[in-house]
Design a protein around this motif. Structure first.
Motif, PDB file in Angstrom:
ATOM      1  N   ARG A 148       0.836  -1.216   0.000  1.00 31.81           N
ATOM      2  CA  ARG A 148       0.000   0.000   0.000  1.00 31.81           C
ATOM      3  C   ARG A 148       0.865   1.258   0.000  1.00 31.81           C
ATOM      4  N   ARG A 149       1.951   1.238   0.748  1.00 30.86           N
ATOM      5  CA  ARG A 149       2.867   2.371   0.785  1.00 30.86           C
ATOM      6  C   ARG A 149       3.486   2.599  -0.598  1.00 30.86           C
ATOM      7  N   TRP A 150       3.870   1.485  -1.277  1.00 31.65           N
ATOM      8  CA  TRP A 150       4.444   1.590  -2.619  1.00 31.65           C
ATOM      9  C   TRP A 150       3.431   2.178  -3.605  1.00 31.65           C
ATOM     10  N   LEU A 151       2.181   1.740  -3.523  1.00 28.89           N
ATOM     11  CA  LEU A 151       1.143   2.276  -4.410  1.00 28.89           C
ATOM     12  C   LEU A 151       0.994   3.784  -4.224  1.00 28.89           C
ATOM     13  N   PHE A 152       1.045   4.223  -2.978  1.00 31.72           N
ATOM     14  CA  PHE A 152       0.945   5.656  -2.701  1.00 31.72           C
ATOM     15  C   PHE A 152       2.150   6.405  -3.276  1.00 31.72           C
ATOM     16  N   VAL A 153       3.366   5.914  -2.973  1.00 29.80           N
ATOM     17  CA  VAL A 153       4.585   6.599  -3.411  1.00 29.80           C
ATOM     18  C   VAL A 153       4.692   6.616  -4.935  1.00 29.80           C
ATOM     19  N   SER A 154       4.387   5.497  -5.587  1.00 28.04           N
ATOM     20  CA  SER A 154       4.469   5.479  -7.050  1.00 28.04           C
ATOM     21  C   SER A 154       3.423   6.410  -7.658  1.00 28.04           C
ATOM     22  N   GLY A 155       2.265   6.511  -7.019  1.00 27.00           N
ATOM     23  CA  GLY A 155       1.252   7.475  -7.465  1.00 27.00           C
ATOM     24  C   GLY A 155       1.730   8.911  -7.315  1.00 27.00           C
ATOM     25  N   GLU A 156       2.419   9.188  -6.205  1.00 28.90           N
ATOM     26  CA  GLU A 156       2.976  10.525  -5.985  1.00 28.90           C
ATOM     27  C   GLU A 156       4.035  10.866  -7.037  1.00 28.90           C
ATOM     28  N   LEU A 157       4.861   9.880  -7.394  1.00 26.42           N
ATOM     29  CA  LEU A 157       5.877  10.100  -8.429  1.00 26.42           C
ATOM     30  C   LEU A 157       5.217  10.433  -9.770  1.00 26.42           C
ATOM     31  N   GLU A 158       4.189   9.665 -10.129  1.00 24.39           N
ATOM     32  CA  GLU A 158       3.479   9.931 -11.394  1.00 24.39           C
ATOM     33  C   GLU A 158       2.831  11.305 -11.374  1.00 24.39           C
ATOM     34  N   TYR A 159       2.220  11.653 -10.260  1.00 25.55           N
ATOM     35  CA  TYR A 159       1.588  12.970 -10.127  1.00 25.55           C
ATOM     36  C   TYR A 159       2.619  14.088 -10.277  1.00 25.55           C
ATOM     37  N   GLN A 160       3.767  13.940  -9.606  1.00 22.18           N
ATOM     38  CA  GLN A 160       4.794  14.981  -9.648  1.00 22.18           C
ATOM     39  C   GLN A 160       5.369  15.146 -11.048  1.00 22.18           C
ATOM     40  N   ILE A 161       5.551  14.042 -11.751  1.00 23.03           N
ATOM     41  CA  ILE A 161       6.053  14.112 -13.128  1.00 23.03           C
ATOM     42  C   ILE A 161       5.047  14.842 -14.018  1.00 23.03           C
ATOM     43  N   ALA A 162       3.762  14.496 -13.872  1.00 17.26           N
ATOM     44  CA  ALA A 162       2.718  15.184 -14.651  1.00 17.26           C
ATOM     45  C   ALA A 162       2.692  16.675 -14.324  1.00 17.26           C
ATOM     46  N   LYS A 163       2.871  17.008 -13.065  1.00 13.19           N
ATOM     47  CA  LYS A 163       2.867  18.417 -12.646  1.00 13.19           C
ATOM     48  C   LYS A 163       4.039  19.180 -13.265  1.00 13.19           C
ATOM     49  N   ILE A 164       5.224  18.563 -13.296  1.00 15.14           N
ATOM     50  CA  ILE A 164       6.394  19.213 -13.888  1.00 15.14           C
ATOM     51  C   ILE A 164       6.168  19.441 -15.376  1.00 15.14           C
ATOM     52  N   LEU A 165       5.625  18.442 -16.065  1.00 15.80           N
ATOM     53  CA  LEU A 165       5.344  18.604 -17.500  1.00 15.80           C
ATOM     54  C   LEU A 165       4.332  19.729 -17.737  1.00 15.80           C
ATOM     55  N   TYR A 166       3.346  19.827 -16.850  1.00 11.00           N
ATOM     56  CA  TYR A 166       2.350  20.902 -16.951  1.00 11.00           C
ATOM     57  C   TYR A 166       3.005  22.275 -16.752  1.00 11.00           C
ATOM     58  N   VAL A 167       3.856  22.379 -15.731  1.00  8.40           N
ATOM     59  CA  VAL A 167       4.540  23.646 -15.448  1.00  8.40           C
ATOM     60  C   VAL A 167       5.447  24.035 -16.609  1.00  8.40           C
ATOM     61  N   MET A 168       6.151  23.060 -17.155  1.00 10.05           N
ATOM     62  CA  MET A 168       7.043  23.350 -18.286  1.00 10.05           C
ATOM     63  C   MET A 168       6.262  23.805 -19.510  1.00 10.05           C
ATOM     64  N   ALA A 169       5.109  23.189 -19.742  1.00  8.88           N
ATOM     65  CA  ALA A 169       4.277  23.598 -20.876  1.00  8.88           C
ATOM     66  C   ALA A 169       3.775  25.023 -20.678  1.00  8.88           C
ATOM     67  N   LYS A 170       3.426  25.350 -19.439  1.00 10.34           N
ATOM     68  CA  LYS A 170       2.936  26.687 -19.102  1.00 10.34           C
ATOM     69  C   LYS A 170       4.044  27.726 -19.251  1.00 10.34           C
ATOM     70  N   GLU A 171       5.271  27.331 -18.918  1.00 10.20           N
ATOM     71  CA  GLU A 171       6.399  28.258 -19.000  1.00 10.20           C
ATOM     72  C   GLU A 171       7.013  28.320 -20.396  1.00 10.20           C
ATOM     73  N   GLU A 172       6.449  27.535 -21.316  1.00 15.69           N
ATOM     74  CA  GLU A 172       6.902  27.515 -22.709  1.00 15.69           C
ATOM     75  C   GLU A 172       8.378  27.141 -22.854  1.00 15.69           C
ATOM     76  N   THR A 173       8.786  26.111 -22.144  1.00 14.26           N
ATOM     77  CA  THR A 173      10.141  25.587 -22.292  1.00 14.26           C
ATOM     78  C   THR A 173      10.016  24.237 -22.996  1.00 14.26           C
ATOM     79  N   LYS A 174       9.735  24.291 -24.301  1.00 15.51           N
ATOM     80  CA  LYS A 174       9.440  23.093 -25.084  1.00 15.51           C
ATOM     81  C   LYS A 174      10.599  22.099 -25.106  1.00 15.51           C
ATOM     82  N   GLU A 175      11.824  22.599 -25.315  1.00 15.78           N
ATOM     83  CA  GLU A 175      12.982  21.702 -25.379  1.00 15.78           C
ATOM     84  C   GLU A 175      13.166  20.960 -24.058  1.00 15.78           C
ATOM     85  N   ALA A 176      13.085  21.697 -22.964  1.00 14.69           N
ATOM     86  CA  ALA A 176      13.237  21.081 -21.641  1.00 14.69           C
ATOM     87  C   ALA A 176      12.126  20.069 -21.396  1.00 14.69           C
ATOM     88  N   SER A 177      10.916  20.413 -21.812  1.00 12.15           N
ATOM     89  CA  SER A 177       9.773  19.529 -21.629  1.00 12.15           C
ATOM     90  C   SER A 177       9.975  18.214 -22.379  1.00 12.15           C
TER      91      SER A 177
END
Length: 197
Positions: A148-177
């Protein structure tokens, strides 16, 4: 080669030369003992290997670099930098004991943190290099008691990655994204391939 022990790190914390959540920069070839690595993980301290400065800066062999002091020099904007730092902290897996993963897997996660640190500190167009990250041949095996702890942590990792991609898209850093997207897909493949005991 300099040997850095857990006592060295504790001494630096006491003298306020190092802080929880900071970046620990190594300017000369150094060997961190396993207990020092574990202690750094517990305190969310990222290790940066900055060997190119050894000839230019002979005065200090160890220094702490704060993210906020160098934000203006980075290719990424501040919000993306902070989110990348949060992702690196998640890769410490603070809820898991040392025995949960093999030494090979801990090394793999440390390599991922190092990649993130290098990606975050680039001042020019970032590039993707998976050469330095060695995926262990054995699968991640999650003990039944930690599922259960692993399911939570892996979900948090996926969420954080999606959030970073969203922030990068918003900041218009296409190459970095694009670079981050390729790296994160590889990491997520490994995370999703974890097997239950």
């Amino acid at each position: 080669m300099k040997l850095i022990t857990e006592d060295t790190i504790r001494h630096m914390l006491r003298r306020k030369e190092l802080y929880d959540g900071a970046q620990f920069e190594l300017n000369q070839p150094s060997l961190l003992t396993p207990s020092a690595q574990s202690f750094l993980r517990e305190h969310h301290i990222t290790v940066l290997h900055n060997l190119k400065n050894t000839l230019a800066e002979p005065a200090e062999s160890l220094s702490v670099q704060k993210v906020s002091a160098v934000v203006s020099k980075h290719f990424l904007k501040k919000e993306a930098l902070l989110e990348c730092q949060h992702l690196a902290n998640l890769l410490y897996f603070p809820d898991f004991e040392e025995e949960t993963f093999t030494a090979e897997w801990w090394l793999y996660f440390e390599q991922q943190q190092r990649w993130l640190a290098n990606f975050s500190t680039q001042s020019t167009k970032p590039s993707f290099s998976q050469e330095t990250i060695n995926v262990p041949t054995s699968s991640v095996v999650i003990p039944r008691t930690k599922r259960r702890r692993w399911l939570f942590v892996s979900g948090e990792l996926e969420y954080q990655i999606a959030k970073i991609l969203y922030v990068m898209a918003k900041e218009e850093t296409k190459e970095a994204s694009q670079v981050f997207s390729v790296w994160s897909e590889e990491l997520l493949k490994v995370i999703r391939s974890a097997k239950n005991e």
